[in-house]
Design a protein around this motif. Structure first.
Motif, short mmCIF file in Angstrom:
data_model
loop_
_atom_site.label_atom_id
_atom_site.label_comp_id
_atom_site.label_asym_id
_atom_site.label_seq_id
_atom_site.Cartn_x
_atom_site.Cartn_y
_atom_site.Cartn_z
N PHE A 37 -11.49 -70.32 56.13
CA PHE A 37 -11.36 -70.95 54.81
C PHE A 37 -12.72 -71.27 54.18
O PHE A 37 -12.78 -71.71 53.04
CB PHE A 37 -10.53 -72.23 54.92
CG PHE A 37 -9.07 -71.98 55.17
CD1 PHE A 37 -8.20 -71.75 54.10
CD2 PHE A 37 -8.56 -71.97 56.45
CE1 PHE A 37 -6.86 -71.50 54.33
CE2 PHE A 37 -7.21 -71.73 56.68
CZ PHE A 37 -6.36 -71.50 55.61
N TYR A 38 -13.79 -71.06 54.93
CA TYR A 38 -15.13 -71.37 54.44
C TYR A 38 -16.04 -70.15 54.43
O TYR A 38 -17.23 -70.28 54.19
CB TYR A 38 -15.77 -72.47 55.31
CG TYR A 38 -14.98 -73.75 55.33
CD1 TYR A 38 -15.18 -74.73 54.35
CD2 TYR A 38 -14.03 -73.99 56.32
CE1 TYR A 38 -14.46 -75.90 54.36
CE2 TYR A 38 -13.30 -75.17 56.35
CZ TYR A 38 -13.51 -76.11 55.36
OH TYR A 38 -12.79 -77.29 55.38
N MET A 39 -15.48 -68.96 54.66
CA MET A 39 -16.31 -67.76 54.78
C MET A 39 -16.00 -66.76 53.67
O MET A 39 -14.87 -66.27 53.57
CB MET A 39 -16.08 -67.10 56.14
CG MET A 39 -16.54 -67.93 57.32
SD MET A 39 -16.18 -67.12 58.91
CE MET A 39 -17.13 -65.60 58.73
N CYS A 67 3.22 -62.43 48.74
CA CYS A 67 2.25 -62.61 47.65
C CYS A 67 0.94 -63.16 48.19
O CYS A 67 0.87 -63.71 49.29
CB CYS A 67 2.82 -63.57 46.60
SG CYS A 67 3.10 -65.25 47.20
N ASP A 68 -0.14 -62.99 47.41
CA ASP A 68 -1.40 -63.63 47.74
C ASP A 68 -1.19 -65.14 47.71
O ASP A 68 -0.32 -65.64 46.99
CB ASP A 68 -2.48 -63.25 46.72
CG ASP A 68 -2.81 -61.78 46.74
OD1 ASP A 68 -2.49 -61.11 47.75
OD2 ASP A 68 -3.38 -61.30 45.75
N ILE A 69 -1.98 -65.86 48.49
CA ILE A 69 -1.82 -67.30 48.51
C ILE A 69 -2.32 -67.90 47.20
O ILE A 69 -3.34 -67.46 46.64
CB ILE A 69 -2.55 -67.93 49.71
CG1 ILE A 69 -2.03 -69.36 49.95
CG2 ILE A 69 -4.06 -67.92 49.52
CD1 ILE A 69 -2.36 -69.90 51.31
N SER A 70 -1.59 -68.86 46.67
CA SER A 70 -1.94 -69.48 45.40
C SER A 70 -3.04 -70.52 45.60
O SER A 70 -2.92 -71.40 46.45
CB SER A 70 -0.69 -70.15 44.80
OG SER A 70 -1.00 -70.83 43.61
N LEU A 71 -4.10 -70.39 44.82
CA LEU A 71 -5.23 -71.31 44.91
C LEU A 71 -5.11 -72.39 43.83
O LEU A 71 -4.40 -72.21 42.84
CB LEU A 71 -6.53 -70.54 44.73
CG LEU A 71 -6.83 -69.49 45.81
CD1 LEU A 71 -8.05 -68.67 45.43
CD2 LEU A 71 -7.04 -70.16 47.16
N PRO A 72 -5.81 -73.51 43.99
CA PRO A 72 -5.75 -74.59 42.99
C PRO A 72 -6.20 -74.11 41.61
O PRO A 72 -7.02 -73.19 41.48
CB PRO A 72 -6.73 -75.63 43.55
CG PRO A 72 -6.78 -75.37 45.02
CD PRO A 72 -6.64 -73.88 45.16
N THR A 97 -14.97 -68.99 44.48
CA THR A 97 -15.20 -70.31 43.88
C THR A 97 -14.61 -71.40 44.76
O THR A 97 -15.23 -72.44 44.99
CB THR A 97 -14.55 -70.38 42.48
OG1 THR A 97 -15.13 -69.37 41.65
CG2 THR A 97 -14.78 -71.74 41.84
N PHE A 98 -13.41 -71.16 45.28
CA PHE A 98 -12.75 -72.11 46.17
C PHE A 98 -13.59 -72.36 47.42
O PHE A 98 -13.82 -73.51 47.84
CB PHE A 98 -11.37 -71.57 46.55
CG PHE A 98 -10.61 -72.42 47.52
CD1 PHE A 98 -9.86 -73.50 47.09
CD2 PHE A 98 -10.64 -72.12 48.89
CE1 PHE A 98 -9.15 -74.28 47.99
CE2 PHE A 98 -9.94 -72.91 49.79
CZ PHE A 98 -9.19 -73.98 49.35
N ILE A 99 -14.08 -71.28 48.04
CA ILE A 99 -14.87 -71.40 49.27
C ILE A 99 -16.20 -72.09 49.00
O ILE A 99 -16.60 -73.00 49.73
CB ILE A 99 -15.10 -70.01 49.88
CG1 ILE A 99 -13.77 -69.45 50.39
CG2 ILE A 99 -16.12 -70.07 51.01
CD1 ILE A 99 -13.84 -68.00 50.83
N ALA A 100 -16.89 -71.67 47.93
CA ALA A 100 -18.19 -72.26 47.61
C ALA A 100 -18.08 -73.75 47.35
O ALA A 100 -18.93 -74.54 47.74
CB ALA A 100 -18.80 -71.56 46.39
N TYR A 101 -16.99 -74.13 46.68
CA TYR A 101 -16.75 -75.54 46.35
C TYR A 101 -16.62 -76.38 47.61
O TYR A 101 -17.23 -77.45 47.74
CB TYR A 101 -15.46 -75.60 45.52
CG TYR A 101 -15.05 -76.97 45.02
CD1 TYR A 101 -15.67 -77.53 43.93
CD2 TYR A 101 -14.01 -77.66 45.63
CE1 TYR A 101 -15.27 -78.77 43.44
CE2 TYR A 101 -13.60 -78.90 45.16
CZ TYR A 101 -14.23 -79.45 44.06
OH TYR A 101 -13.84 -80.66 43.59
#
Length: 242
Positions: free
Chosen positions: A82-84, A100-105, A114-118
């Motif tokens: 989740f961080y890579m 389906c692809d997992i839904s991101l915030p 963007t999710f990982i970098a955050y």
């Protein structure tokens, strides 16, 4: 970070009941399970592995379809994927036509980078750094045993203590070089006993005393993480401070 993910997910009342009824008494039965790790990576794993670990009948609707549902579904910690950004295949994109692809915030616009970098930025923030020793104690330190573990509702069922090249399971010494087992470089037969203990999905206690707090340099410009609202426990805003 002063409470384990397991405690936050299960609640104190349920953990109290587990402790009273368990034999031996414990709050937490195991570390991250094969089921959880497989569900985390469901979109990147072959169908055969999902069928062997989760259930024979592959029903995509039975898997969490969003990060929010994933977080609430499991009491286990997030894994490194989740961080890579270089994780291939991606755990966010589905290789299965039926899933389906997992839904991101919404705040990351559906962009996994963007999710990982955050969240990687959040991990390096002062907010996390100042609390990190609590998390280390709960997962690898003195809050796994004794009176503190009882008070933190963190008594674990299986534990191995790292001590000078050998591991100690409960009060019985487990002969073998744990470091070699962890790194995959085990060469002598004595590591077999240690490997047997580790196969139980144990907690590995690395520290026997409270971990020291990280010293944060408050004289330089830094990034602080603050909760957006009480409704989003993992949703933070970053603010530059002098």
């Amino acid at each position: 970070m002063s409470k384990s993910k397991y405690r936050l997910n299960k609640g104190d009342e349920q953990l109290d009941q587990t402790f009273l009824r368990g034999s031996p008494s414990h709050h937490v039965p195991e570390t991250i399970t094969d089921l959880t790790y497989t569900v985390y990576r469901a979109r990147s794993l072959p169908l055969s592995q999902l069928q062997s670990t989760v259930r024979t009948a592959f029903i995509p609707q039975h898997y969490p379809d969003s990060i929010e549902r994933m977080y609430s579904w499991t009491p286990d910690e997030a894994t490194h994927e989740f961080y890579m950004t270089s994780s291939q295949p991606s755990i966010f994109k589905s290789r299965h036509e039926e899933m389906c692809d997992i839904s991101l915030p919404r705040w990351c616009g559906g962009n996994e980078d963007t999710f990982i970098a955050y969240h990687r930025r959040l991990l390096e923030s002062d907010h996390v750094s100042l609390q990190l020793h609590h998390w280390i104690d709960l997962n690898f330190g003195d809050a796994l045993v004794g009176e503190r573990a009882v008070a933190e509702k963190n008594v674990v069922l299986h534990r191995v203590s790292w001590s000078g090249g050998s591991c100690m399971e409960g009060k019985d010494q487990c002969i073998g070089d744990c470091h070699s087992v962890f790194s995959g470089n085990a060469t002598d037969e004595s590591t077999e006993e240690c490997q047997k203990s580790l196969n139980k999905s144990v907690f590995v206690q690395l520290f026997l005393s409270p971990h020291p707090e990280k010293i944060v340099n408050t004289n330089v410009s830094r990034v602080e993480a603050k909760p957006r609202s009480s409704d989003h426990t993992a949703d933070f805003v970053f603010e530059e401070t002098a």
